[in-house]
Design a protein around this motif. Sequence first.
Motif, PDB file in Angstrom:
ATOM      1  N   HIS A  29      73.645-121.461  66.342  1.00  0.00           N
ATOM      2  CA  HIS A  29      74.596-120.518  66.870  1.00  0.00           C
ATOM      3  C   HIS A  29      75.755-120.042  66.117  1.00  0.00           C
ATOM      4  CE1 HIS A  29      76.216-124.417  66.249  1.00  0.00           C
ATOM      5  NE2 HIS A  29      77.382-124.125  66.622  1.00  0.00           N
ATOM      6  N   ARG A  30      75.491-120.088  64.791  1.00  0.00           N
ATOM      7  CA  ARG A  30      76.261-119.492  63.608  1.00  0.00           C
ATOM      8  C   ARG A  30      75.484-118.524  63.076  1.00  0.00           C
ATOM      9  NH1 ARG A  30      77.474-124.770  62.520  1.00  0.00           N
ATOM     10  NH2 ARG A  30      78.936-125.500  63.773  1.00  0.00           N
ATOM     11  N   ARG A  31      74.320-118.178  63.234  1.00  0.00           N
ATOM     12  CA  ARG A  31      73.347-117.236  62.538  1.00  0.00           C
ATOM     13  C   ARG A  31      73.934-115.617  63.377  1.00  0.00           C
ATOM     14  NH1 ARG A  31      69.422-119.957  60.267  1.00  0.00           N
ATOM     15  NH2 ARG A  31      68.641-122.083  61.218  1.00  0.00           N
ATOM     16  N   PRO A  32      73.983-114.844  62.167  1.00  0.00           N
ATOM     17  CA  PRO A  32      74.318-113.596  62.426  1.00  0.00           C
ATOM     18  C   PRO A  32      73.739-112.877  63.825  1.00  0.00           C
ATOM     19  CG  PRO A  32      73.755-113.591  60.127  1.00  0.00           C
ATOM     20  CD  PRO A  32      73.163-114.899  60.675  1.00  0.00           C
ATOM     21  N   LEU A  74      75.522-114.552  66.742  1.00  0.00           N
ATOM     22  CA  LEU A  74      77.000-113.916  66.678  1.00  0.00           C
ATOM     23  C   LEU A  74      77.017-112.542  67.355  1.00  0.00           C
ATOM     24  CD1 LEU A  74      78.336-115.574  63.633  1.00  0.00           C
ATOM     25  CD2 LEU A  74      78.571-116.335  65.844  1.00  0.00           C
ATOM     26  N   LYS A  75      76.037-111.848  67.028  1.00  0.00           N
ATOM     27  CA  LYS A  75      76.044-110.379  67.647  1.00  0.00           C
ATOM     28  C   LYS A  75      76.165-110.338  69.288  1.00  0.00           C
ATOM     29  CE  LYS A  75      73.485-108.029  64.116  1.00  0.00           C
ATOM     30  NZ  LYS A  75      72.156-107.762  63.819  1.00  0.00           N
ATOM     31  N   ASN A 105      77.183-113.270  70.948  1.00  0.00           N
ATOM     32  CA  ASN A 105      78.390-113.969  71.390  1.00  0.00           C
ATOM     33  C   ASN A 105      79.286-114.317  70.075  1.00  0.00           C
ATOM     34  OD1 ASN A 105      80.518-115.427  72.518  1.00  0.00           O
ATOM     35  ND2 ASN A 105      79.332-117.015  73.421  1.00  0.00           N
ATOM     36  N   PRO A 106      80.256-113.478  69.904  1.00  0.00           N
ATOM     37  CA  PRO A 106      80.937-113.533  68.582  1.00  0.00           C
ATOM     38  C   PRO A 106      81.676-115.027  68.491  1.00  0.00           C
ATOM     39  CG  PRO A 106      81.473-111.416  69.647  1.00  0.00           C
ATOM     40  CD  PRO A 106      80.725-112.237  70.536  1.00  0.00           C
ATOM     41  N   GLY A 113      80.220-117.667  69.155  1.00  0.00           N
ATOM     42  CA  GLY A 113      79.135-118.531  68.730  1.00  0.00           C
ATOM     43  C   GLY A 113      78.981-119.585  69.662  1.00  0.00           C
ATOM     44  N   LYS A 114      79.078-119.347  70.915  1.00  0.00           N
ATOM     45  CA  LYS A 114      78.688-120.614  72.121  1.00  0.00           C
ATOM     46  C   LYS A 114      77.783-120.337  72.939  1.00  0.00           C
ATOM     47  CE  LYS A 114      83.619-122.201  71.391  1.00  0.00           C
ATOM     48  NZ  LYS A 114      84.205-123.299  71.633  1.00  0.00           N
ATOM     49  N   THR A 140      78.798-113.732  78.541  1.00  0.00           N
ATOM     50  CA  THR A 140      79.101-114.968  78.233  1.00  0.00           C
ATOM     51  C   THR A 140      79.935-115.948  79.143  1.00  0.00           C
ATOM     52  OG1 THR A 140      81.186-114.512  76.904  1.00  0.00           O
ATOM     53  CG2 THR A 140      78.899-114.502  75.688  1.00  0.00           C
TER      54      THR A 140
END
Length: 207
Positions: free
Chosen positions: A37-40, A43-44, A46-47, A49-50, A62
Motif C-alpha cells: 500500500h506504500r508503493r507509488p 499511492l496514485k 489512494n494517496p 495509502g489505505k 476510497t
Amino acid sequence: MRLYEFGPTRSIRVRWTLQELGVDFEPITVNLMAGDHRRPEFLKLNPAGKLPVLVDGDLVLTESVAIVLYLAEKYADKKLIPTDLKQRAEVNRWLLFATTELEQPLWRMSRHTSIYPEDRRSPADVALAREDFKPMAAVLEQHMRGREFIVGDRVTVADFVTAYTLDWANEFHLLDGFPELTAYMERMYARPKAALRIAAAFAKIRS
Ligand SMILES: N[C@@H](CCC(=O)N[C@@H](CS)C(=O)NCC(=O)O)C(=O)O
C-alpha cells in the motif's frame, strides 16, 4: 469493476456488499503486511495509502462507507438502501454511528496493540478505548432488541458495515455482555453471501 483489498481489513465491508449484490468484480490483493500500500502505483490510486479502493470505469473511490453507499445506489434495484427519505437518514445515522462511535475505539485498540511500533503503544489508551466502546455498544444493543436489521425490515448496507465492525469488536472480546449484538452479528454472517469473518480471513492469509 476492481476492488483493491486485503483479507481481514475494512475491505470486507465492500466485498460483502459486492457479494450480496451479485456483481462481478476483479479482486486485487494489496498486501499490507508486505507494504504494497506504500508503493507509488498504489499511492496514485489512494494517496492515503489505505484500503479499500474501488475502481469503476473512471471513478476511483476510497473510504469503505462511501464505496458501499455508491454500490447500493448504483444497483438500486437490489434495495440495499431504502428509497424512503427517513429510512435513508436512519441508514446514514447508523453508518456514521458504526464508523465514529464503534470503530474509532477499535481502531485505537488495534493501533496500540499491533500496528504502532512497540515503543509507541499505550496500554492506557487501550483501556480507555475499551471504556469508550462499551456505552456506545449498549446504545446499539438496546436498538437491536426485537429487530432483525438495523433499519426497517430488510437488510441494508448499514448491516454489512455494522456486522463487520462488531466482528472487529469480537476480536477484542468486547461483545461479552451484549447478547443482542452477538446474535445479530452471527445472524448477519450466516447469510449465504456474507464475507469471511475476520479470524477466517486472517487464517487464510497465513495459510
Ligand atoms: N476510513 C477508511 C479507513 C481505511 C483504513 O484505515 N484501512 C486500513 C486497513 S483496515 C489500511 O489500509 N491501513 C493501512 C495503513 O494505515 O497504513 C475506510 O473506511 O476506508
